[in-house]
Scaffold this motif. Structure first.
Motif, PDB file in Angstrom:
ATOM      1  N   UNK A  36       0.836  -1.215   0.000  1.00  0.00           N
ATOM      2  CA  UNK A  36       0.000   0.000   0.000  1.00  0.00           C
ATOM      3  C   UNK A  36       0.865   1.256   0.000  1.00  0.00           C
ATOM      4  N   UNK A  37       0.440   2.279  -0.754  1.00  0.00           N
ATOM      5  CA  UNK A  37       1.150   3.571  -0.679  1.00  0.00           C
ATOM      6  C   UNK A  37       0.897   4.224   0.676  1.00  0.00           C
ATOM      7  N   UNK A  38       1.760   5.163   1.024  1.00  0.00           N
ATOM      8  CA  UNK A  38       1.606   5.829   2.328  1.00  0.00           C
ATOM      9  C   UNK A  38       0.251   6.521   2.464  1.00  0.00           C
ATOM     10  N   UNK A  39      -0.287   6.959   1.360  1.00  0.00           N
ATOM     11  CA  UNK A  39      -1.575   7.681   1.412  1.00  0.00           C
ATOM     12  C   UNK A  39      -2.704   6.789   1.928  1.00  0.00           C
ATOM     13  N   UNK A  40      -2.527   5.474   1.781  1.00  0.00           N
ATOM     14  CA  UNK A  40      -3.641   4.585   2.100  1.00  0.00           C
ATOM     15  C   UNK A  40      -3.588   4.116   3.561  1.00  0.00           C
ATOM     16  N   UNK A  41      -4.582   4.527   4.323  1.00  0.00           N
ATOM     17  CA  UNK A  41      -4.738   4.034   5.696  1.00  0.00           C
ATOM     18  C   UNK A  41      -5.738   2.890   5.689  1.00  0.00           C
ATOM     19  N   UNK A  42      -5.428   1.824   6.429  1.00  0.00           N
ATOM     20  CA  UNK A  42      -6.316   0.646   6.440  1.00  0.00           C
ATOM     21  C   UNK A  42      -6.583   0.198   7.862  1.00  0.00           C
ATOM     22  N   UNK A  43      -7.816  -0.175   8.111  1.00  0.00           N
ATOM     23  CA  UNK A  43      -8.183  -0.751   9.412  1.00  0.00           C
ATOM     24  C   UNK A  43      -9.100  -1.941   9.148  1.00  0.00           C
TER      25      UNK A  43
END
Ligand SMILES: Cc1cc2nc3c(=O)[nH]c(=O)nc-3n(C[C@H](O)[C@H](O)[C@H](O)COP(=O)(O)OP(=O)(O)OC[C@H]3O[C@@H](n4cnc5c(N)ncnc54)[C@H](O)[C@@H]3O)c2cc1C
Length: 466
Positions: A235-242
Motif C-alpha cells: 500500500x502507498x503511504x496515502x492509504x490508511x487501512x483498518x
C-alpha cells in the motif's frame, strides 16, 4: 467524605461540581459505563489559569488528582475517587491558522471539534477515528488514525504544548522550550502535567477522500487476511487501512439483512486525490465476493464520525490489545479462530495498519516506541449495561482468551489501548526499557512526587526499580 456543592477554589472562574450538585452524576460519568468513581470535586476549568488554580488547590489539600480530556480512556483514569478531577471538557476551542497550516487546540477538545474546524480549510492532522474521543489523551499517548502512514502520528504533528505542572506552573514545551518535557509528552501520556493547549501541524486533506469499508462473510476471514497481508505490504503511504472483525453494525448504507451478520471488513481512507484512491483500493474491492462495498468519495469529516454511534458513551467496555510481530499464517489462524467467539454482537476486534511515515520517524525522536510495528490488534468486549450479569463475564473472558492465544506473536502494546487492573503491569511493556527509563527521568524532573498518577503511570526515576 463529601465537600459541599459551594466549595470554592481560590482563583478559579470555572464551575465546581461536588456531590449534591444536580449534574454531579453526569459530570463524573466517562465513556466506559463500567467506571463508577466518586470524586470529591470536579473542577470544570474555563482556561489555563483555572487549571493551575485547581492543581494548586488539590496539592495544598493533598488530594488525589485526575485529568479529564475527552473522558474516553477505557480504564476511566479521567476520574478518581475522593479527589479532584481537573475537568477540561469546557475547554474545546480550536483555532486554525490556514496560512501557517497550524491549529491551536484547547486541552479538552474532541477530534470532532478539531476535524470540523480544520476541514473548513481543507486541512487535517492525524487523529482518532471516532469523533467523540479526546484530543488530549489520544495525542499524549501517540495518536494513530487514518492519516498516520502519510502524515505521521498525532505526536509527530505536535509543535508545542502548554502544560500546567505538578507545581502549578504554566510552561510551554516545544523543540526549543523544555525539550525533554516535549519529548516525553509525545507518547508518555498524562504523566507530566495537565496540557491546557496543543498546537499541531496541519496538512491538505480532502475535503473529499476515497474511503469506506468492504465487508466479506466471516467464513472468508482467512482468505481475506492472507490477501490483506500482501495488499497492506504494497500500500502507498496515502492509504490508511483498518480491519474490523465482528458483526456488521447497523450503520446507514448497510441493508437490514446484513445487520449483525458476522463479517470481516477492511476499511480504507486514501489521503490524496480521489482518482488515485480509486486505483489504490481497486484490488481490495475486487477480491472475492464482498457482502457489501461502501467505498466511495466521502467527506473526510463524515468519515471521521461514521462509526461514532457504534461505540457510544455508557455501554460497558473491556479491552485487550497487542502489537503484532507480523501477519504470519499462525497469527491469521488465531484471529480467524477467536474473532467471532464473542457472545455480544457489539464486541469486535480491530487491526490498524501502521508503517509508512510512522516507521520513518526516528525511534528516539518521541516517546512513542512502536515505530517498527506494522500491525496492532485491539480486542474490544462490548455489552449493554443491563447485560452486565449475563454476558459481561463471558465477553471479558473472550477478550482475555483471544489475547492469550496471540501470546507467542506479541510485540509490545500501544499504551492508549491498555485497560485497567490486569493491564497496569503492561505499562513497561508498552514503552520498552529504554524509553521507560528516559520517561522516568523526565517524570522525576517535572513530577517527582507522582502527583499525576491516575494514568498509565510512569514512576519517577528515583523510585524506579530495575
Ligand atoms: C471509541 C474510541 C476510539 C478510539 N480510537 C482511537 C484511535 O483511532 N486512535 C488512537 O490512537 N486511540 C484511540 N482510542 C484510544 C484513545 O487514544 C484513549 O482512550 C485516550 O486515552 C482517549 O483520550 P481522552 O482525552 O478522550 O481520554 P481521558 O479519559 O479524558 O484521558 C485519559 C488520560 O489521558 C490524560 N489526559 C487526557 N487529556 C489530557 C490533557 N489535556 N492533559 C494531560 N493529560 C491528559 C490523563 O492522564 C487521563 O487519565 C480510542 C478510544 C475510544 C474509546
Amino acid at each position: 467524605m463529601t465537600a459541599p456543592a459551594t466549595t470554592q477554589i481560590p482563583g478559579f472562574r470555572g464551575e465546581v461540581i461536588a456531590p449534591g450538585h444536580d449534574r454531579y452524576d453526569d459530570a463524573r460519568a466517562v465513556w466506559n459505563g463500567t467506571v463508577d468513581r466518586r470524586p470529591r470535586l470536579i473542577a470544570r476549568c474555563s482556561g489555563t489559569a483555572d487549571v493551575a488554580a485547581a492543581v494548586r488547590f488539590a496539592r495544598h489539600r493533598d488530594l488525589e488528582i485526575a485529568v479529564r480530556g475527552g473522558g474516553h480512556n477505557v480504564a476511566g483514569t479521567a476520574v478518581c475517587d475522593d479527589g479532584v478531577v481537573i475537568d477540561l471538557s469546557a475547554m474545546r476551542a480550536v483555532t486554525v491558522d490556514p496560512v501557517e497550516r497550524t491549529a491551536h487546540v484547547q486541552g479538552g477538545a474532541l477530534w470532532g471539534d478539531l476535524d470540523h474546524q480544520t476541514q473548513a480549510h481543507g486541512l487535517a492532522t492525524t487523529g482518532g477515528i471516532v469523533g467523540h474521543t479526546g484530543v488530549g489523551g489520544l495525542s499524549l499517548g501517540g495518536g494513530i488514525g487514518w492519516l498516520m502512514r502519510k502524515h505521521g502520528l498525532a505526536v509527530d504533528n505536535l509543535i508545542e504544548a502548554e502544560v500546567v505542572t505538578a507545581a502549578g506552573d504554566i510552561l510551554r514545551a516545544s523543540a526549543n522550550d523544555h525539550p525533554g518535557l516535549f519529548w516525553a509528552l509525545r507518547g508518555g501520556g498524562g504523566n507530566f502535567g495537565a496540557v491546557s493547549s496543543f498546537r499541531f501541524t496541519l496538512h491538505p486533506v480532502g475535503p473529499t477522500v476515497m474511503a469506506g469499508p468492504v465487508f466479506w462473510a466471516a467464513e472468508h476471514t482467512t482468505d481475506v487476511l492472507c490477501f490483506y497481508r500482501e495488499f497492506a505490504a504494497d500500500a502507498p503511504d496515502e492509504l490508511g487501512n483498518i480491519i474490523r472483525l465482528g458483526t456488521i453494525p447497523p450503520l446507514p448504507g448497510i441493508g437490514e439483512r446484513l445487520h449483525f451478520r458476522p463479517a470481516i471488513a477492511v476499511a480504507s481512507c486514501y489521503a490524496g486525490p480521489v482518482e488515485d484512491g480509486e486505483r489504490a483500493v481497486r484490488a481490495l474491492r475486487e477480491f472475492g465476493t464482498p457482502l457489501a462495498d461502501l467505498v466511495g468519495p466521502t467527506h473526510y469529516v463524515d468519515l471521521q464520525s461514521s462509526i461514532d454511534d457504534t461505540v457510544p458513551h455508557g455501554w460497558h467496555y473491556y479491552w485487550k490489545a497487542t502489537d503484532l510481530a507480523g501477519l504470519s499464517d499462525g497469527v491469521i489462524d488465531i484471529i480467524a479462530e477467536h474473532a467471532y467467539r464473542a457472545s455480544s454482537p457489539r464486541s469486535y476486534a480491530a487491526m490498524f495498519h501502521l508503517g509508512g511515515a510512522v516507521a520513518r520517524a526516528p525511534r528516539d525522536a518521541t516517546a512513542y516506541p512502536g515505530r517498527d510495528v506494522e500491525h496492532n490488534i485491539i480486542i474490544d468486549a462490548v455489552w449493554l449495561p443491563e447485560q452486565n450479569d449475563t454476558v459481561g463475564a463471558a465477553e471479558t473472558a473472550w477478550a482475555r482468551e483471544f489475547l492469550a492465544a496471540l501470546q507467542p506473536h506479541r510485540a509490545g502494546v500501544y499504551v492508549n489501548f491498555l485497560d485497567s487492573d490486569d493491564d497496569t503491569s503492561r505499562v513497561r511493556e508498552a514503552y520498552g526499557d529504554d524509553t521507560y527509563r528516559r520517561l522516568a527521568d523526565v517524570k522525576a524532573k517535572y513530577d517527582p512526587e507522582n502527583v499525576f498518577h491516575n494514568n498509565k503511570n510512569i514512576q519517577p526515576g528515583k523510585l524506579l526499580i530495575t
